[in-house]
Design a protein around this motif. Structure first.
Motif, PDB file in Angstrom:
ATOM      1  N   VAL A  12      37.888  59.427  28.742  1.00 32.74           N
ATOM      2  CA  VAL A  12      38.818  58.883  29.743  1.00 32.74           C
ATOM      3  C   VAL A  12      38.101  58.061  30.809  1.00 32.74           C
ATOM      4  O   VAL A  12      38.731  57.260  31.513  1.00 32.74           O
ATOM      5  N   PHE A  13      36.788  58.225  30.965  1.00 32.95           N
ATOM      6  CA  PHE A  13      36.042  57.466  31.961  1.00 32.95           C
ATOM      7  C   PHE A  13      35.630  56.074  31.461  1.00 32.95           C
ATOM      8  O   PHE A  13      35.193  55.243  32.244  1.00 32.95           O
ATOM      9  N   PHE A  14      35.757  55.826  30.141  1.00 29.40           N
ATOM     10  CA  PHE A  14      35.266  54.586  29.544  1.00 29.40           C
ATOM     11  C   PHE A  14      36.189  53.424  29.883  1.00 29.40           C
ATOM     12  O   PHE A  14      37.409  53.530  29.785  1.00 29.40           O
ATOM     13  N   MET A  15      35.595  52.283  30.293  1.00 33.80           N
ATOM     14  CA  MET A  15      36.368  51.095  30.680  1.00 33.80           C
ATOM     15  C   MET A  15      35.659  49.835  30.191  1.00 33.80           C
ATOM     16  O   MET A  15      34.774  49.303  30.866  1.00 33.80           O
ATOM     17  N   GLU A  16      36.005  49.367  29.006  1.00 34.85           N
ATOM     18  CA  GLU A  16      35.532  48.088  28.482  1.00 34.85           C
ATOM     19  C   GLU A  16      34.032  47.875  28.678  1.00 34.85           C
ATOM     20  O   GLU A  16      33.598  46.987  29.408  1.00 34.85           O
ATOM     21  N   GLY A  17      33.224  48.698  28.045  1.00 32.82           N
ATOM     22  CA  GLY A  17      31.781  48.519  28.093  1.00 32.82           C
ATOM     23  C   GLY A  17      31.101  49.112  29.308  1.00 32.82           C
ATOM     24  O   GLY A  17      29.882  49.006  29.453  1.00 32.82           O
ATOM     25  N   MET A  18      31.878  49.722  30.193  1.00 33.19           N
ATOM     26  CA  MET A  18      31.303  50.351  31.372  1.00 33.19           C
ATOM     27  C   MET A  18      31.951  51.716  31.547  1.00 33.19           C
ATOM     28  O   MET A  18      32.885  52.073  30.834  1.00 33.19           O
ATOM     29  N   CYS A  19      31.445  52.469  32.521  1.00 35.16           N
ATOM     30  CA  CYS A  19      31.958  53.812  32.739  1.00 35.16           C
ATOM     31  C   CYS A  19      32.321  53.979  34.204  1.00 35.16           C
ATOM     32  O   CYS A  19      31.654  53.442  35.100  1.00 35.16           O
ATOM     33  N   GLU A  20      33.372  54.731  34.448  1.00 30.49           N
ATOM     34  CA  GLU A  20      33.842  54.955  35.802  1.00 30.49           C
ATOM     35  C   GLU A  20      32.892  55.824  36.612  1.00 30.49           C
ATOM     36  O   GLU A  20      32.855  55.743  37.834  1.00 30.49           O
ATOM     37  N   VAL A  21      32.077  56.634  35.940  1.00 37.39           N
ATOM     38  CA  VAL A  21      31.228  57.584  36.668  1.00 37.39           C
ATOM     39  C   VAL A  21      29.746  57.457  36.334  1.00 37.39           C
ATOM     40  O   VAL A  21      28.926  58.173  36.905  1.00 37.39           O
TER      41      VAL A  21
END
Length: 438
Positions: A176-185
């Motif tokens: 759930v933290f994954f965002m298009e090649g990057m991570c929220e945390v």
């Protein structure tokens, strides 16, 4: 992926100059602004990093009071300068504060739009209660300390790419933290097929192979003997069992200290502490299934900065004040969670509330909240709350705990302070503790 920490929310030098000027004007001319505006000016003059909600309230204030610039005394050289509107305008940072708030608000809006690119739809792939708690606690840690690194250090998340994990659906692309090649945390670029120790992956996206499921052993079924369970003690919605205490989703506690100050325009300002940190109090009778509870220092800090909290009567109805509108502020300090609300003199409900408090007909308050993180001792007789989310504060006819003292205080120094509440021993101890801790 950018976070709110990447946005500069510290007031500028020009804003500080305006706030200091506004405080000086208000002290000299005794006009302009409200207690909320004074609190905002103090934060700005002290260069306190402001929250996203505060930026929203600042932008709303300037939009509502733009018309004040047309009034007599707003500009230097005019009769009556500085007008009450000019003083209030300065308290919120003046023209530099208006430009700054609008610019920061645009950055925050862009950040929120960027966050909408989350790869996992949580409505289609919901988390269970444990995963949701893990998700929220990880975000809280990152908000305080910043993103994790990818290495194996104390601040690292042990990120790696392991093909064996892919067979089970345990990859960053399903987190759930994954965002298009990057991570929220986690900082840095993140591969879809990577994985770290912080992963939160919905059950429906994890893969379990048939050969990995342990067969059910053949066991002889013992006859079932039905035993009537013993009744479990219940205190104000808290049910104790052998495995712990079931607590309600929405909990209510009394306010520790409350004052209501009348303003010259017929309104009133409520001030008090929703809770005092590090003070143990009882929920029910400890010897009859109750427990001792302590709200730990800083437990309400995040909620004070982010929550949209309303002032209600009996936890229901039309709000009399609200943090989102700037008519109520929450501040987590070294004593506890401080509440300050401005009542509108044109609102009949506000006038009725003020009258009821001045007469002593209504003198008690409580606040509703949800516990996000807590800890129990081994026999569940002591509870420590480390993080909570405030829903509302409310004047109440019958509070959950009557140990509340309310006071009505006038702006006129000739008026004496009138105590309208009835104190019990626990309330006295709490009130006496507040000035000593300052």
């Amino acid at each position: 992926m950018a976070t709110i920490d990447d946005i500069d929310l510290v007031p500028t030098d020009a804003m500080v100059d305006e706030a200091v000027r506004g405080l000086a004007w208000r002290a000299e001319f005794n006009r302009g602004g409200t207690a909320v505006g004074v609190a905002r000016a103090r934060d700005i003059s002290n260069r306190v990093r402001l929250s996203a909600d505060t930026v929203q309230r600042m932008a709303s204030f300037f939009a509502r009071h733009e018309v004040d610039k047309q009034g007599q005394g707003f500009e230097a050289g005019e009769d009556g300068y500085p007008s009450a509107g000019r003083v209030a305008w300065a308290l919120w940072g003046g023209d530099p504060g208006q430009s700054w708030a609008n610019a920061r608000l645009s950055e925050i809006a862009a950040l929120e739009a960027d966050r909408s690119k989350r790869m996992i739809d949580l409505e289609a792939y919901p988390l269970n209660d444990r995963q949701l708690a893990q998700y929220e606690s990880t975000e809280s840690v990152v908000e305080v300390f910043g993103k994790y690194t990818q290495d194996h250090s104390a601040d690292g998340c042990n990120y790696e790419i392991n093909p064996a994990n892919q067979e089970h659906g345990l990859v960053c692309g399903s987190c759930v933290f994954f965002m298009e090649g990057m991570c929220e945390v986690v900082s840095g670029e993140i591969a879809v097929d990577g994985l770290c120790k912080l992963f939160v992956i919905p059950d429906s996206l994890q893969i379990v192979h048939d050969d990995e499921v342990d067969p059910e052993p053949d066991v002889e079924v013992e006859p079932v003997v039905e035993v009537e369970p013993a009744p479990l003690p219940e205190i104000d919605g808290y049910k104790r069992g052998v495995n712990g205490v079931d607590v309600p989703e929405r909990e209510v506690r009394k306010l520790e200290k409350l004052t209501v100050r009348a303003t010259h325009d017929g309104g009133a300002i409520l001030e008090g502490y929703a809770t005092v940190y590090d003070y143990a109090y009882s929920i029910g009778d400890v010897d009859r299934g109750g427990f001792m509870e302590t709200i730990m220092s800083g437990a309400a800090t995040k909620s004070a900065n982010e929550a949209d909290v309303r002032l209600l009567i009996n936890h229901d109805g039309i709000p009399l004040a609200r943090t989102k509108s700037g008519t109520m502020t929450l501040e987590s300090d070294d004593i506890g969670l401080r509440v300050m609300a401005e009542l509108d003199p044109m609102n009949p409900l506000s006038a009725s509330l003020r009258s009821a408090m001045e007469r002593g007909d209504m003198d008690q308050m409580s606040f509703a909240f949800r516990v996000l993180r807590d800890e129990w001792n081994s026999d569940y007789s002591e509870r420590k709350i480390y993080e909570l989310k405030i829903f509302d504060v409310s004047m109440v006819t019958y509070p959950a705990n009557p140990a509340t003292v309310a006071k009505v205080r006038s702006d006129d120094p000739q008026d004496s302070e009138q105590a309208t509440g009835r104190s019990v021993e626990m309330a006295k101890r709490q009130l006496e503790a507040i000035p000593a801790r300052r």
